[in-house]
Design an enzyme around this catalytic site. Structure first.
Site, PDB file in Angstrom:
ATOM      1  N   LYS A 129       3.356  -0.966  -1.353  1.00 40.22           N
ATOM      2  CA  LYS A 129       3.857  -1.803  -2.448  1.00 40.22           C
ATOM      3  C   LYS A 129       5.233  -2.300  -2.066  1.00 40.22           C
ATOM      4  CE  LYS A 129       2.480  -3.113  -6.564  1.00 40.22           C
ATOM      5  NZ  LYS A 129       1.101  -3.243  -7.063  1.00 40.22           N
ATOM      6  N   ASP A 169       1.914  -9.486  -7.443  1.00 41.37           N
ATOM      7  CA  ASP A 169       1.952  -8.494  -8.521  1.00 41.37           C
ATOM      8  C   ASP A 169       2.775  -9.163  -9.623  1.00 41.37           C
ATOM      9  OD1 ASP A 169       1.178  -5.481  -8.907  1.00 41.37           O
ATOM     10  OD2 ASP A 169       3.187  -5.601  -9.721  1.00 41.37           O
TER      11      ASP A 169
HETATM   12  N1  GLU Z   1      -0.895  -6.033  -7.126  1.00 37.63           N
HETATM   13  C1  GLU Z   1      -2.306  -5.816  -7.202  1.00 37.63           C
HETATM   14  C2  GLU Z   1      -2.601  -4.357  -7.477  1.00 37.63           C
HETATM   15  O1  GLU Z   1      -1.823  -3.689  -8.118  1.00 37.63           O
HETATM   16  C3  GLU Z   1      -3.051  -6.402  -6.024  1.00 37.63           C
HETATM   17  C4  GLU Z   1      -2.643  -5.931  -4.666  1.00 37.63           C
HETATM   18  C5  GLU Z   1      -3.309  -6.686  -3.504  1.00 37.63           C
HETATM   19  O2  GLU Z   1      -4.128  -7.568  -3.746  1.00 37.63           O
HETATM   20  O3  GLU Z   1      -2.979  -6.332  -2.382  1.00 37.63           O
HETATM   21  O4  GLU Z   1      -3.618  -3.820  -7.133  1.00 37.63           O
END
Ligand code: GLU
Length: 446
Positions: A129, A169
């Site tokens: 993240k 996100d």
């Molecule tokens: N931010 C999204 C999540 O919390 C997607 C992450 C992504 O597609 O890599 O899963």
């Protein structure tokens, strides 16, 4: 020390000592450890090699300054991070968040969750993240572009299609991904699938934008089918009006449910007649194009707007799709008192741990790492398409998304069998853990 300590209090006090003050991270680990430690205690195969200790220590955290110039010519500086949590089952994968509340603790919690979520999808994706405490609200397009470019000037060293693949996100949507991917392309002299959530004209997958919201409703459909019920005709409370909420509303309408609410940081609208397709188009334009406030919906359609959150509204189903800790114990109690049947999280950890405890014991309750995994799952499908240099049709992507959500549901049922109802939290925690733990064991102590 090579045997995992299976006492929760001892485990947590060690973790808190090593990560002082990181409340969000502590809460996320506590939730997982309270299911996984008893599982380890009962399963000799997972007792060696300190698996959960290793899984709660990120592989690395990159922290850096992002300098940029605002429209008035002032030099500004923000802090950004990439938490590369675990690449035991595939390249690091996870979104980037721009919000003033972003801290290292928040990103560690999200990276940890992502590791389990990505494992549950069955696709080869590790957990990561990233983000910054940059507040994108009220910034011009030019400011957003300069910030994204400056961020990528540093971040590009650490990412790549086989290394770490960021996506969006909160605060990071198609526009921001476009700016960051453009800068990555320029700096790396390559065109690869180093990011997902890209525009469809430059390597993005059809259906990615809709995937988290549609996926959460597909997951809810599975939960309802498992108790011989369905979604059609059910009323639903939804929070948020971002990407997840919009497409959760869309799929609810398509499957014949009646969503009653939507919200933003100023409050929520309650439309007792239900949000239909035409009204949803209005919200999409309001939020995706004009970036206005949700109150405009109440003015246009003559319904109620109130400050706060929609959890006092009576409904059969609930979908918190805004942000973490948006639903507390009192909210959970009021939903339960109003006859709630099931809740599926669209956001990451929107329910506080007290709320989660109540919901888990009274209704069908799906944690985000299972129910909102559709977004990252279609990101994984975008990676596959990029590697093969192909583009699948929306029918193909949607079919695969539905299959993935069904399989995640099956995994939760397998590990979450309960007396009164399936414990989806336990199911998701153990189901997510076993695959990563197997990989850690087979790859030696690294
Ligand atoms: N931010 C999204 C999540 O919390 C997607 C992450 C992504 O597609 O890599 O899963």
């Amino acid at each position: 020390m090579s045997k995992t300590c299976t006492d929760l209090d001892t485990f947590m006090s060690g973790l808190k000592k090593r990560n002082p003050g990181q409340k969000e991270f502590h809460a996320a680990v506590h939730e997982v450890a309270s299911d996984v430690l008893p599982f380890i205690a009962d399963n000799k195969d997972y007792q060696g090699e300190c698996l959960l200790e290793r899984l709660t220590e990120p592989d690395r955290i990159i922290s850096f300054r992002v300098s940029w110039v605002d429209d008035d010519g002032n030099v500004r500086a923000n802090r950004a991070w990439r938490v590369q949590f675990c690449n035991a089952i595939g390249p690091y994968k996870g979104g980037i968040r721009f919000h003033e509340t972003v801290t290292e603790s928040v990103l560690k919690f999200l990276g940890f969750e992502q590791t389990f979520k990505n494992s549950l999808t069955g696709l080869p994706m590790g957990g990561a993240k990233g983000g910054s405490n940059f507040n994108p609200k009220g910034k011009s397009d030019g400011e957003i572009m300069r910030f994204c470019q400056s961020m990528m000037t540093e971040l590009h060293r650490y990412i790549g299609p086989d290394k770490d693949v960021p996506a969006g996100d909160i605060g990071v949507g198609a526009r921001e991904i476009g700016y960051m991917f453009g800068q990555y392309r320029r700096l790396s002299h390559t065109f690869t699938g180093a990011m997902t959530g890209k525009g469809v004209s430059f390597g993005g997958s059809v259906g990615r934008k809709e995937a988290t919201g549609h996926g959460v409703v597909y997951f809810m459909r599975e939960m309802m089918h498992a108790v011989d019920d369905g979604i059609e005709g059910k009323t639903a409370v939804v929070s948020g009006s971002g990407n997840v909420a919009l497409y959760c509303l869309e799929k609810l309408i398509q499957l014949g449910a009646k969503p009653l609410t939507a919200s933003d940081s100023s409050g929520f609208i309650h439309d007792p007649d239900g949000i239909d397709e035409e009204k949803l188009d209005f919200i999409k334009d309001l939020k995706e194009v004009r970036r206005g406030r949700i109150k405009e919906y109440a003015d246009k359609y003559g319904c109620n707007f109130s400050e706060g959150r929609p959890w006092d509204i009576k409904a059969d189903l609930a979908f918190p799709c805004a942000t973490q800790n948006e639903l507390d114990k009192d909210d959970a109690q009021s939903l339960i008192d109003n006859g709630l049947i099931a809740l599926a999280e669209g956001a990451n950890m929107p329910c506080t741990s007290d709320a989660q405890h109540l919901l888990r014991n009274n209704v069908l309750y799906a944690p985000g790492k299972a129910s909102n995994a559709g977004g990252v799952a279609v990101s994984g499908l975008e990676q596959s398409q990029n590697s093969q240099r192909v583009s699948w049709s929306i029918e193909e992507v949607d079919k695969r998304l539905q299959e993935i959500m069904e399989k995640i549901h099956c995994k939760c049922v397998k590990y979450g069998e309960g007396k009164d109802r399936t414990d989806y939290v336990r199911g998701a925690n153990i189901g997510g853990f076993t695959k990563v733990a197997d990989a850690l064991q087979q790859c030696g102590v690294v």
